[in-house]
Design a protein around this motif. Structure first.
Motif, PDB file in Angstrom:
ATOM      1  N   GLU B  15       6.210  -3.440  17.141  1.00  0.00           N
ATOM      2  CA  GLU B  15       4.998  -3.506  16.326  1.00  0.00           C
ATOM      3  C   GLU B  15       5.014  -2.390  15.248  1.00  0.00           C
ATOM      4  O   GLU B  15       4.708  -2.615  14.070  1.00  0.00           O
ATOM      5  N   ASP B  18       7.614  -3.172  12.710  1.00  0.00           N
ATOM      6  CA  ASP B  18       7.136  -4.191  11.749  1.00  0.00           C
ATOM      7  C   ASP B  18       6.191  -3.565  10.726  1.00  0.00           C
ATOM      8  O   ASP B  18       6.240  -3.861   9.539  1.00  0.00           O
ATOM      9  N   LYS B  19       5.335  -2.652  11.266  1.00  0.00           N
ATOM     10  CA  LYS B  19       4.353  -2.013  10.405  1.00  0.00           C
ATOM     11  C   LYS B  19       5.059  -1.165   9.328  1.00  0.00           C
ATOM     12  O   LYS B  19       4.720  -1.203   8.137  1.00  0.00           O
ATOM     13  N   LYS B  20       6.059  -0.410   9.855  1.00  0.00           N
ATOM     14  CA  LYS B  20       6.808   0.466   8.927  1.00  0.00           C
ATOM     15  C   LYS B  20       7.574  -0.373   7.899  1.00  0.00           C
ATOM     16  O   LYS B  20       7.615  -0.021   6.707  1.00  0.00           O
ATOM     17  N   THR B  21       8.187  -1.475   8.418  1.00  0.00           N
ATOM     18  CA  THR B  21       8.942  -2.363   7.498  1.00  0.00           C
ATOM     19  C   THR B  21       8.014  -2.880   6.410  1.00  0.00           C
ATOM     20  O   THR B  21       8.363  -2.900   5.223  1.00  0.00           O
ATOM     21  N   LYS B  22       6.793  -3.269   6.845  1.00  0.00           N
ATOM     22  CA  LYS B  22       5.824  -3.785   5.878  1.00  0.00           C
ATOM     23  C   LYS B  22       5.456  -2.701   4.850  1.00  0.00           C
ATOM     24  O   LYS B  22       5.363  -2.957   3.641  1.00  0.00           O
ATOM     25  N   GLU B  23       5.288  -1.471   5.417  1.00  0.00           N
ATOM     26  CA  GLU B  23       4.944  -0.354   4.520  1.00  0.00           C
ATOM     27  C   GLU B  23       6.058  -0.116   3.488  1.00  0.00           C
ATOM     28  O   GLU B  23       5.809   0.085   2.292  1.00  0.00           O
ATOM     29  N   GLN B  25       8.264  -2.299   2.530  1.00  0.00           N
ATOM     30  CA  GLN B  25       8.262  -3.414   1.569  1.00  0.00           C
ATOM     31  C   GLN B  25       7.194  -3.202   0.494  1.00  0.00           C
ATOM     32  O   GLN B  25       7.428  -3.393  -0.703  1.00  0.00           O
ATOM     33  N   GLU B  26       6.014  -2.763   0.966  1.00  0.00           N
ATOM     34  CA  GLU B  26       4.917  -2.535   0.016  1.00  0.00           C
ATOM     35  C   GLU B  26       5.280  -1.413  -0.971  1.00  0.00           C
ATOM     36  O   GLU B  26       5.034  -1.509  -2.168  1.00  0.00           O
ATOM     37  N   SER B  28       8.294  -0.535  -1.714  1.00  0.00           N
ATOM     38  CA  SER B  28       9.348  -1.055  -2.619  1.00  0.00           C
ATOM     39  C   SER B  28       8.742  -1.810  -3.779  1.00  0.00           C
ATOM     40  O   SER B  28       9.152  -1.648  -4.935  1.00  0.00           O
TER      41      SER B  28
END
Lengths: 185, 147
Positions: B15, B18-23, B25-26, B28
């Motif tokens: 979780e 995923d949160k960090k990946t989303k961060e 991506q954002e 980026s």
């Protein structure tokens, strides 16, 4: 200042820069030197009427018989005059084509002379009557004519009286630039 | 048994990941937008610089033209003045030496007159150019300066 004969042994076309006040006397002096060295000359007078120049030469015991004048100032000052045997009158120093035609005639009449020179008494004054580009083209033609006829050319001009860029352009046509009245020049 | 007890931990890590990946991506996307903004800014600066250089070049060309014009105009006035000076000196010399005929004097004076006329013509021409397009000079002064 070395004698003109010495200068012309190293160079065919010479630009002589003089001060305004001394130029007239420098011109007469150089014609005298050339006369003594056995030269015949064609004088394009822009500054001074040929009649006055001839008189100044006479006073220096210089015979005008070896000279052909293309007088560009008398006609402008006094109205058109009829040509004489060794003098062609051009109506104005602005009529470069007519000066060119007169030069051809003068060279034809002097072609049998062994040592010939062409002297212009004031290049800077020509800029009063013509656009710089026209004069550069004219001087280029004039100098080529002198070289093709194996003659010598002596072009007098007042120091600092021509735009420096144009002056440099003209100097490239000559073999030597001399500064009248300066020692060792 | 141990595996079962580890499952919540893995889920929690996933979780977080995923949160960090989303961060990331954002971030980026944000970085990409910033880069685009920077590129646009540089392009704009380049364009402004190019326009400034072009304007400077035109200004220098105008300055050169003005200098050439001034030199030519001054020369066209100065040379006849020098010519008058030389001819007056010649006339003086001839008079002192008592060596001049009326024809000689006439020829020299005619040259002086022609040069004086030339100076007058050149100054009139210069005045015409200077007044061209100017509406600040009154009509009668304009006539005086250019006729």
């Amino acid at each position: 200042m070395p004698p003109i004969n010495e200068i012309l042994s190293d160079a065919d076309i010479v630009i002589a820069l003089a001060t305004s006040s001394a130029m007239r006397k420098d011109v007469i002096h150089r014609i005298g030197e050339l006369h003594s060295a056995g030269y015949s000359g064609i004088i394009i007078s822009i500054n001074e009427p040929s009649s006055i120049m001839k008189k100044s030469l006479e006073k220096q015991s210089i015979n005008s018989q070896n000279l052909f004048f293309i007088d560009c100032i008398t006609g402008m000052a006094t109205g058109q005059k009829k040509d004489e045997s060794a003098t062609i009158y051009v109506a104005s120093p602005g009529q470069l084509t007519n000066i060119g035609i007169a030069l051809t005639k003068a060279m034809t009449s002097m072609k049998d002379r062994e040592r010939l020179y062409l002297l212009v008494d004031s290049v800077n004054t020509m800029f009063v009557y013509n656009e710089p580009d026209q004069i550069i083209r004219f001087l280029h033609m004039l100098i080529n004519k002198v070289r093709l006829n194996s003659a010598k050319g002596l072009l007098f001009s007042v120091k600092n009286a021509i735009d420096p860029i144009i002056s440099t352009q003209i100097e490239t046509f000559a073999d030597m630039v001399i500064h009248q009245g300066e020692e060792g020049a | 048994m141990k595996e079962l007890s580890d499952t919540p931990a893995i889920e929690s890590i996933q979780e977080k990941l995923d949160k960090k990946t989303k961060e990331v991506q954002e971030l980026s996307i944000e970085l990409e937008k910033t880069n685009e903004g920077l590129i646009a800014l540089y392009t704009e600066l380049d364009d402004a610089n190019r326009k400034l250089e072009e304007s400077n070049r035109k200004l220098q060309e105008e300055e050169k033209k003005l200098l050439a014009y001034l030199f030519e105009t001054v020369n066209k006035t100065k040379n006849p003045v020098l010519n008058i000076y030389r001819n007056l000196a010649l006339l003086e010399e001839m008079a002192v030496m008592e060596d001049c005929s009326p024809e000689d004097v006439k020829a020299i004076i005619d040259v002086i007159k022609a040069n004086a006329r030339m100076i007058s013509d050149n100054i009139t021409e210069l005045n015409k150019v200077a007044l061209d397009g100017s509406d600040k000079v009154l009509g009668h002064y304009r006539d005086f300066l250019t006729e």
